[in-house]
Design an enzyme around this catalytic site. Structure first.
Site, PDB file in Angstrom:
ATOM      1  CG  ASP A 126      62.963  37.372  44.392  1.00  0.00           C
ATOM      2  OD1 ASP A 126      62.112  37.940  43.689  1.00  0.00           O
ATOM      3  OD2 ASP A 126      62.763  36.261  44.920  1.00  0.00           O
ATOM      4  CG  ASP A 176      45.630  45.912  42.210  1.00  0.00           C
ATOM      5  OD1 ASP A 176      44.729  46.665  42.595  1.00  0.00           O
ATOM      6  OD2 ASP A 176      46.060  45.901  41.049  1.00  0.00           O
ATOM      7  CE  LYS A 189      41.772  47.466  39.189  1.00  0.00           C
ATOM      8  NZ  LYS A 189      42.996  46.770  39.675  1.00  0.00           N
ATOM      9  CB  VAL A 243      47.978  54.610  41.284  1.00  0.00           C
ATOM     10  CG1 VAL A 243      46.900  54.366  40.228  1.00  0.00           C
ATOM     11  CG2 VAL A 243      48.083  56.097  41.586  1.00  0.00           C
ATOM     12  CG  HIS A 287      43.903  42.074  42.625  1.00  0.00           C
ATOM     13  ND1 HIS A 287      45.104  41.404  42.507  1.00  0.00           N
ATOM     14  CD2 HIS A 287      43.740  42.757  41.452  1.00  0.00           C
ATOM     15  CE1 HIS A 287      45.643  41.681  41.335  1.00  0.00           C
ATOM     16  NE2 HIS A 287      44.841  42.486  40.674  1.00  0.00           N
TER      17      HIS A 287
END
Length: 367
Positions: free
Chosen positions: A198, A270, A75, A298, A96
């Site tokens: 999409d 993220d 991370k 999360v 990110h």
């Protein structure tokens, strides 16, 4: 080269940047690998496992950063790590940047070489280092969503697969990329009715070809999103714009059109999230409620299954770590355009335009 594997200190992050098998590949090439004490325990790897393949165990995270030419993590560095990063040190991890101006400014100030897993990109546009964690997160989105649909945790009280005589739950998946397809596959396997949206017709045709008949595809536009949120029990956001902030497909005003207890799982968290009411949560406190709608945000979902995730991540990152260690970052990136696309910040300058665009910056360097 000296390579450091620090222990992840983000909340409830149990993955580690490299398995003992990966360390073995580096030490047999005569590279020195420093592993922070107990860095691998959360993923099932002991200090002895690393020592047996030639790693040197260091007691503190400070020692690992001070001793290493390259840091390999999982991370992004958090605030406690910012001052540990050294000028011209290679940091290879998920960053990110577009979702955090504070992190971006800190890495610019550090004058490090920041190579982001999530923007390493093949010629065909695939993201080889993001794919395995997207696969894990997509599958976990359904596991978690199914759990939070339970009434004791304020969900609608729906069993996704239904039972004989009772229709199954309905899952809406936004995005037919890696996350979306894995989420659809898991939801379909449970017996849920799945709708996947999409804007890429090639992706929708692929989904239509490989998925069972209870997975249906529709073109993604605001009208269709607003229509489906009224009838679906679990909504999974799996939209990705490489290196940039995710678009807001679910806005706050849409929540009033959902049934109370609907669950939103924003896997794009993220990158800022594809739902306007998303905020980053942790495995410790994973959900929050806005207008009777359960939100799960999360940011390190694969961290909940660290053994699987660490193995999957090392499988794809190791070849690039070896190139960086053998050749240095400049030569490695010259020789491998896929790796070169992972360069985000180099010695105080943003070299990935989507980051500057995310913050509206014109000047992309610090002095």
């Amino acid at each position: 080269m000296t390579i450091g594997i620090p222990k992840e200190i983000k909340n409830n992050e149990s993955r580690v940047g490299m398995t003992p098998a990966g360390v073995f590949e580096l030490t047999k090439r005569n590279h020195t690998v420093y592993v922070q004490k107990e860095a691998g325990e959360g993923s099932g790897f002991s200090n002895l496992d690393y020592e047996n393949v030639g790693a040197i165990i260091l007691d503190s995270i400070q020692q690992v950063y001070q001793s290493s030419d390259m840091i390999v993590k999982v991370k992004e560095p958090i605030a406690e790590e910012y001052d540990l990063i050294q000028p011209r040190q290679i940091v290879f991890t998920y960053f990110h940047f577009a979702s955090s101006e504070r992190l971006t400014l800190a890495m610019l100030k550090s004058k490090a070489i920041c190579i982001a897993y999530e923007t390493v990109e093949d010629e065909d546009g695939t993201l080889p280092l993001l794919t395995p964690m997207s696969e894990v997160a997509g599958r976990m989105a359904i596991q978690q969503g199914a759990k939070y649909l339970e009434k004791p945790i304020k969900g609608r009280g729906v069993l996704l697969g239904g039972v004989p005589g009772v229709p199954p739950g309905k899952v809406l998946v936004l995005g037919a990329g890696v996350v979306g397809i894995q989420a659809a596959k898991m939801a379909a396997g449970l017996g849920a009715h799945v709708t996947i949206l999409d804007v890429n017709m090639k992706r929708l045709r692929y989904v239509n070809d490989v998925m069972p008949s209870h997975v249906v595809t529709e073109f993604s536009n605001e009208f269709n999103v607003r229509k489906h949120i009224q009838t679906h029990d679990l909504i999974v956001g799996g939209v990705l714009i490489k290196g940039a902030k995710a678009p807001k497909l679910i806005t706050k005003d849409m929540l009033k059109n959902m049934r109370p207890g609907t669950v939103l799982v924003d896997v794009a968290v993220d990158q800022g999230g594809c739902m306007e009411t998303t905020k980053v949560t942790t495995h410790e406190n994973p959900t929050f409620i806005v207008d009777d709608i359960v939100h799960y945000g999360v940011a390190n979902m694969p961290g909940a299954v660290p053994y699987t995730s660490t193995l999957a991540l090392t499988n794809v990152t190791l070849p690039y770590v070896i190139k960086l260690a053998d050749k240095g970052w400049k030569q490695a990136c010259q020789d491998d355009k896929t790796l070169a696309r992972g360069l985000n910040i180099v010695e105080g300058e943003v070299v990935y335009k989507e980051i500057s665009e995310a913050f509206g910056w014109e000047n992309t360097s610090v002095n």
